[in-house]
Each structure stands twice: as structure tokens, then as C-alpha cells.
Design a protein around this motif. Structure first.
Motif, PDB file in Angstrom:
ATOM      1  N   ARG A   1      34.421 -27.974 -64.309  1.00  0.00           N
ATOM      2  CA  ARG A   1      35.244 -28.105 -63.095  1.00  0.00           C
ATOM      3  C   ARG A   1      34.409 -28.749 -61.999  1.00  0.00           C
ATOM      4  O   ARG A   1      33.244 -28.400 -61.821  1.00  0.00           O
ATOM      5  N   VAL A   2      34.996 -29.685 -61.283  1.00  0.00           N
ATOM      6  CA  VAL A   2      34.277 -30.362 -60.198  1.00  0.00           C
ATOM      7  C   VAL A   2      35.110 -30.344 -58.925  1.00  0.00           C
ATOM      8  O   VAL A   2      36.341 -30.392 -58.963  1.00  0.00           O
ATOM      9  N   LEU A   3      34.396 -30.266 -57.830  1.00  0.00           N
ATOM     10  CA  LEU A   3      35.003 -30.415 -56.512  1.00  0.00           C
ATOM     11  C   LEU A   3      34.224 -31.500 -55.793  1.00  0.00           C
ATOM     12  O   LEU A   3      32.993 -31.441 -55.739  1.00  0.00           O
ATOM     13  N   VAL A   4      34.922 -32.482 -55.288  1.00  0.00           N
ATOM     14  CA  VAL A   4      34.278 -33.567 -54.552  1.00  0.00           C
ATOM     15  C   VAL A   4      34.837 -33.569 -53.141  1.00  0.00           C
ATOM     16  O   VAL A   4      36.039 -33.773 -52.937  1.00  0.00           O
ATOM     17  N   THR A   5      33.954 -33.324 -52.179  1.00  0.00           N
ATOM     18  CA  THR A   5      34.368 -33.271 -50.772  1.00  0.00           C
ATOM     19  C   THR A   5      34.020 -34.583 -50.089  1.00  0.00           C
ATOM     20  O   THR A   5      32.852 -35.000 -50.075  1.00  0.00           O
ATOM     21  N   ALA A   6      35.041 -35.224 -49.538  1.00  0.00           N
ATOM     22  CA  ALA A   6      34.849 -36.473 -48.792  1.00  0.00           C
ATOM     23  C   ALA A   6      34.473 -36.123 -47.360  1.00  0.00           C
ATOM     24  O   ALA A   6      35.308 -35.629 -46.589  1.00  0.00           O
ATOM     25  N   LEU A   7      33.221 -36.338 -46.999  1.00  0.00           N
ATOM     26  CA  LEU A   7      32.755 -35.964 -45.663  1.00  0.00           C
ATOM     27  C   LEU A   7      33.455 -36.763 -44.563  1.00  0.00           C
ATOM     28  O   LEU A   7      33.565 -36.298 -43.432  1.00  0.00           O
ATOM     29  N   GLN A   8      33.937 -37.942 -44.905  1.00  0.00           N
ATOM     30  CA  GLN A   8      34.602 -38.793 -43.922  1.00  0.00           C
ATOM     31  C   GLN A   8      35.882 -38.150 -43.382  1.00  0.00           C
ATOM     32  O   GLN A   8      36.222 -38.307 -42.210  1.00  0.00           O
ATOM     33  N   THR A   9      36.591 -37.406 -44.256  1.00  0.00           N
ATOM     34  CA  THR A   9      37.868 -36.805 -43.848  1.00  0.00           C
ATOM     35  C   THR A   9      37.892 -35.287 -43.952  1.00  0.00           C
ATOM     36  O   THR A   9      38.777 -34.644 -43.388  1.00  0.00           O
ATOM     37  N   GLY A  10      36.949 -34.710 -44.716  1.00  0.00           N
ATOM     38  CA  GLY A  10      36.943 -33.264 -44.912  1.00  0.00           C
ATOM     39  C   GLY A  10      37.806 -32.788 -46.063  1.00  0.00           C
ATOM     40  O   GLY A  10      37.868 -31.589 -46.342  1.00  0.00           O
ATOM     41  N   ARG A  11      38.468 -33.693 -46.769  1.00  0.00           N
ATOM     42  CA  ARG A  11      39.309 -33.301 -47.898  1.00  0.00           C
ATOM     43  C   ARG A  11      38.463 -33.085 -49.147  1.00  0.00           C
ATOM     44  O   ARG A  11      37.475 -33.787 -49.381  1.00  0.00           O
ATOM     45  N   THR A  12      38.858 -32.095 -49.941  1.00  0.00           N
ATOM     46  CA  THR A  12      38.183 -31.796 -51.197  1.00  0.00           C
ATOM     47  C   THR A  12      39.145 -32.019 -52.348  1.00  0.00           C
ATOM     48  O   THR A  12      40.285 -31.568 -52.324  1.00  0.00           O
TER      49      THR A  12
ATOM     50  N   LEU B   1      30.205 -31.614 -55.060  1.00  0.00           N
ATOM     51  CA  LEU B   1      29.449 -32.701 -54.453  1.00  0.00           C
ATOM     52  C   LEU B   1      30.042 -33.035 -53.096  1.00  0.00           C
ATOM     53  O   LEU B   1      31.270 -33.041 -52.928  1.00  0.00           O
ATOM     54  N   PHE B   2      29.183 -33.329 -52.148  1.00  0.00           N
ATOM     55  CA  PHE B   2      29.597 -33.742 -50.808  1.00  0.00           C
ATOM     56  C   PHE B   2      29.206 -35.206 -50.662  1.00  0.00           C
ATOM     57  O   PHE B   2      28.023 -35.547 -50.737  1.00  0.00           O
ATOM     58  N   VAL B   3      30.204 -36.064 -50.493  1.00  0.00           N
ATOM     59  CA  VAL B   3      29.947 -37.498 -50.556  1.00  0.00           C
ATOM     60  C   VAL B   3      30.428 -38.212 -49.294  1.00  0.00           C
ATOM     61  O   VAL B   3      31.392 -37.796 -48.648  1.00  0.00           O
ATOM     62  N   SER B   4      29.726 -39.279 -48.964  1.00  0.00           N
ATOM     63  CA  SER B   4      30.152 -40.149 -47.867  1.00  0.00           C
ATOM     64  C   SER B   4      30.992 -41.278 -48.459  1.00  0.00           C
ATOM     65  O   SER B   4      31.217 -41.331 -49.664  1.00  0.00           O
ATOM     66  N   GLY B   5      31.465 -42.176 -47.602  1.00  0.00           N
ATOM     67  CA  GLY B   5      32.257 -43.298 -48.088  1.00  0.00           C
ATOM     68  C   GLY B   5      33.739 -43.005 -48.073  1.00  0.00           C
ATOM     69  O   GLY B   5      34.185 -41.930 -47.642  1.00  0.00           O
ATOM     70  N   PRO B   6      34.535 -43.942 -48.538  1.00  0.00           N
ATOM     71  CA  PRO B   6      35.997 -43.807 -48.497  1.00  0.00           C
ATOM     72  C   PRO B   6      36.510 -42.595 -49.272  1.00  0.00           C
ATOM     73  O   PRO B   6      35.995 -42.267 -50.343  1.00  0.00           O
ATOM     74  N   GLU B   7      37.530 -41.970 -48.728  1.00  0.00           N
ATOM     75  CA  GLU B   7      38.129 -40.803 -49.373  1.00  0.00           C
ATOM     76  C   GLU B   7      38.661 -41.152 -50.768  1.00  0.00           C
ATOM     77  O   GLU B   7      38.570 -40.349 -51.699  1.00  0.00           O
TER      78      GLU B   7
ATOM     79  N   VAL C   1      25.538 -36.993 -50.858  1.00  0.00           N
ATOM     80  CA  VAL C   1      24.768 -36.431 -49.747  1.00  0.00           C
ATOM     81  C   VAL C   1      24.179 -35.066 -50.080  1.00  0.00           C
ATOM     82  O   VAL C   1      23.032 -34.763 -49.736  1.00  0.00           O
ATOM     83  N   ASP C   2      24.934 -34.229 -50.750  1.00  0.00           N
ATOM     84  CA  ASP C   2      24.491 -32.861 -51.027  1.00  0.00           C
ATOM     85  C   ASP C   2      25.232 -32.373 -52.266  1.00  0.00           C
ATOM     86  O   ASP C   2      26.236 -32.974 -52.679  1.00  0.00           O
ATOM     87  N   GLY C   3      24.743 -31.286 -52.848  1.00  0.00           N
ATOM     88  CA  GLY C   3      25.414 -30.790 -54.038  1.00  0.00           C
ATOM     89  C   GLY C   3      24.922 -29.429 -54.476  1.00  0.00           C
ATOM     90  O   GLY C   3      23.809 -29.002 -54.158  1.00  0.00           O
ATOM     91  N   MET C   4      25.780 -28.735 -55.212  1.00  0.00           N
ATOM     92  CA  MET C   4      25.428 -27.435 -55.775  1.00  0.00           C
ATOM     93  C   MET C   4      26.267 -27.197 -57.021  1.00  0.00           C
ATOM     94  O   MET C   4      27.313 -27.837 -57.221  1.00  0.00           O
ATOM     95  N   GLY C   5      25.782 -26.313 -57.876  1.00  0.00           N
ATOM     96  CA  GLY C   5      26.505 -26.041 -59.101  1.00  0.00           C
ATOM     97  C   GLY C   5      26.147 -24.686 -59.664  1.00  0.00           C
ATOM     98  O   GLY C   5      25.165 -24.059 -59.259  1.00  0.00           O
ATOM     99  N   ARG C   6      26.949 -24.264 -60.619  1.00  0.00           N
ATOM    100  CA  ARG C   6      26.686 -23.004 -61.306  1.00  0.00           C
ATOM    101  C   ARG C   6      27.198 -23.123 -62.736  1.00  0.00           C
ATOM    102  O   ARG C   6      28.097 -23.906 -63.036  1.00  0.00           O
ATOM    103  N   ALA C   7      26.597 -22.348 -63.631  1.00  0.00           N
ATOM    104  CA  ALA C   7      27.024 -22.323 -65.023  1.00  0.00           C
ATOM    105  C   ALA C   7      26.625 -20.976 -65.614  1.00  0.00           C
ATOM    106  O   ALA C   7      25.603 -20.399 -65.236  1.00  0.00           O
TER     107      ALA C   7
END
Length: 334
Positions: free
Chosen positions: A304-315, A253-259, A219-225
């Protein structure tokens, strides 16, 4: 990761024309060429050629602007203060539509070749013009093709494209050569350094695609290096720009779908998941005798990656940045 083929459920019918969105960015780059230390010329058939570091020095700001062109006008790139001694400044990238910006535009996915022997020319093309030609499989997968009346390409090269190649690209795009723009960014240049490192979000999206994660769920995303020092030596410059992402890149990354899918994606995304992780890229490249295909493709990922599940709010966070490996790559005292 999913039984669904990536991209099949994407609503690309509402996507804007990245060629039209990028056009004013290209216009301002050309208009400000003198200030940005760029050189603008025309091919015999009228294509615009922007030299951002071959016969001229270019600059960091040119690289930042070129990176936004690479994103097809669907993202922002900035240079800000960093948080590591080895990298006091960093490139930050954001996009509200990462699949469109990164895979349909920024990804260097179109292989351009012309001539043979000593006259052979090769370059990987990125930028919104790729979606006008739509020669790559990714465009049929995501169901998108651009209909803009112009096409812009960014080439990581130290040679201008030959006339015959420009004519072939024009035919593939269904446009006159005068509607094409080629921005040339050598790896060793200031502009090239910025535009390569700005691919930190794109490499995460590309790996999502390779892993089979449903692209419609991104759904959305951002990064830095970190912004590495350039080098006049190609292999060193290429190694530093790759290592900036492999050892210092961070993406969310901010993703939809199952956690559970978000959690599995996070575990597979970091560069440390690759068997080739742990040494500067230049060393690996020389060891495989400059054959990219001998390098584990899973290596090309943010540290390093962070994936946030929009369905539950967990990262879910995985991987880590390595100042030690960055210092080794960037030539800093250790």
C-alpha cells in the motif's frame, strides 16, 4: 511520468558524507558485538568482518542497527507493535532524505563476484560503501560520490567474502583493505530478517526510479512492514521477507511538483500493479526455477502506498495490505 531525466536537477552538492555518518554506527555495532551475539574478525589484509548470523545467532537489535547502517546514517529504524494478527510486530523506517539514504546507500545495487566454479562467490552489496566506489550508474544519475576515508558494506550472504574479493573492493574504493567493513547477514538469520524488511521504503524509491519519477521531487518518506518469523530454509526465509513488503508493506512519500504526477505515481507504485501479484514469493521463485529475471520487476513494491503532493496537500492512496497472503507465507494457521 516526466520529460525530465530522473535526478538531473538534484542538489547533491549539499549532501553529507554517508560514510562519515555511518562510521559511529559501525563502531558501536563492533563495540557491542558480544551483547548482540555477533562475531568480529579481520581479514588477512585487515578488513573488519562482522558475522551477524552465520556462525553466531545474532539478534533482532543487531538487524535494526545494521539497517540504520544500510541507510548511511540518514534514517531511523525501529521495531514496534503491529496491527495484524499474522504480524504482531513491524519494522518502521523513516528518512529525511530518502534518495540519499535508500538509493545511494541501502539499495543492494553493487554486484560482487569472485572466482569460478565451486569456488565462485557472489553477493549483492548495500550500504554507504557503495557511494565510495560509485561503480553503479545510479551515482552518475544523481551526481553523488562519497569521499569518506572508510567504507562499510552489508552483504546478504551465508559465506565470508574471499580475500581476493576484499582486495578488489578496496581497489575500487581507493582505500586500504583495513578501511573496509563487511557486515554479513544471512537471509535466514534474525538480523537478516530485520535488515531485509527494513527495505520497505527503499523498494518504493527504487520503483520511483524505474518508473521515471523525478527523484528530486521526493522530499521525505517513511514506511513500515511486518516482521516475519525467520526460517532455516533459504527459499522460505527469502519468501517471507519479500512477502512482508509485497503484502504487508506500507509507505508514504511526500513529493513536490505537479499534483497529477503524484496521483500517477501512487497508481503505479503498489505491488498489486504487477501481473505476478497474488501468490507467496517463494512459490513464484520456485516456478521460475530460481531465476529472478523471469519475475516481473514491478512486483517489488510495498503493498500500500500513499503519495502526498506538497503543492496542494492532497494524498493519493493505492493498494492494500493482505493478512491472508501474509498468513499463508508466514506459516500461520488460516
Amino acid at each position: 511520468m516526466s520529460d525530465d531525466a530522473p535526478g538531473h536537477a538534484m542538489d547533491t552538492g549539499s549532501w553529507p558524507s554517508i560514510g562519515r555518518l555511518a562510521l559511529p554506527l559501525v563502531g558501536r555495532l563492533v563495540e557491542d558485538a558480544h551483547m548482540l551475539r555477533l562475531e568480529v574478525s579481520r581479514s588477512p589484509a585487515g578488513a573488519t568482518i562482522v558475522d551477524a548470523g552465520i556462525a553466531v545467532s545474532g539478534c533482532l537489535e543487531a538487524g535494526r542497527r545494521i539497517a540504520e547502517i544500510c541507510l548511511g546514517g540518514v534514517g531511523t529504524v525501529s521495531i514496534a507493535g503491529g496491527d495484524m494478527e499474522t504480524a504482531p510486530f513491524e519494522v518502521c523506517v523513516r528518512s529525511p532524505s530518502p534518495v540519499l539514504a535508500c538509493l545511494a546507500s541501502q539499495y543492494a545495487g553493487w554486484s560482487l563476484e569472485h572466482g569460478k566454479g565451486d569456488d565462485a562467490y557472489f553477493a549483492m552489496a548495500s550500504g554507504p560503501g557503495r557511494a565510495r566506489a560509485a561503480k553503479e550508474e545510479i551515482f552518475s544519475e544523481i551526481g553523488y560520490r562519497d569521499a569518506a576515508g572508510t567504507a562499510c558494506f552489508v552483504l546478504e550472504t551465508d559465506r565470508p567474502p574471499p580475500v581476493g574479493l576484499i582486495e578488489q573492493v578496496a581497489r575500487d574504493c581507493g582505500l586500504p583493505a583495513s578501511a573496509l567493513t563487511f557486515v554479513l547477514t544471512p537471509t535466514s538469520s534474525l538480523a537478516g530478517t530485520v535488515q531485509i524488511v527494513s527495505r520497505v521504503l527503499e523498494v518504493a524509491l527504487h520503483k520511483c526510479h524505474v518508473l521515471g519519477f523525478p527523484l528530486e521531487h521526493v522530499v521525505d518518506g517513511m514506511g513500515r512492514a511486518p516482521l516475519p518469523p525467520p526460517s532455516p530454509h533459504f527459499v522460505t526465509a527469502m519468501g517471507r521477507t519479500n512477502d512482508a513488503v509485497l503484502f504487508g508493506g506500507e509507505v508514504q512519500l511526500f513529493v513536490s511538483g505537479p499534483e497529477a504526477e503524484a496521483e500517477r505515481l501512487a497508481a503505479s507504485l503498489p505491488s498489486s500493479a504487477s501481473s505476478d501479484y497474488g501468490r507467496p514469493f517463494a512459490e513464484i521463485f520456485e516456478e521460475v526455477e530460481a531465476d529472478f529475471y523471469k519475475i516481473d520487476p514491478m512486483l517489488f513494491s510495498p503493498a500500500r502506498v500513499l503519495v502526498t503532493a506538497l503543492q496542494t496537500g492532497r494524498t493519493f492512496a493505492q493498494g492494500g495490505r493482505s493478512p491472508v497472503l501474509l498468513a499463508r507465507s508466514f506459516g500461520f494457521p488460516q
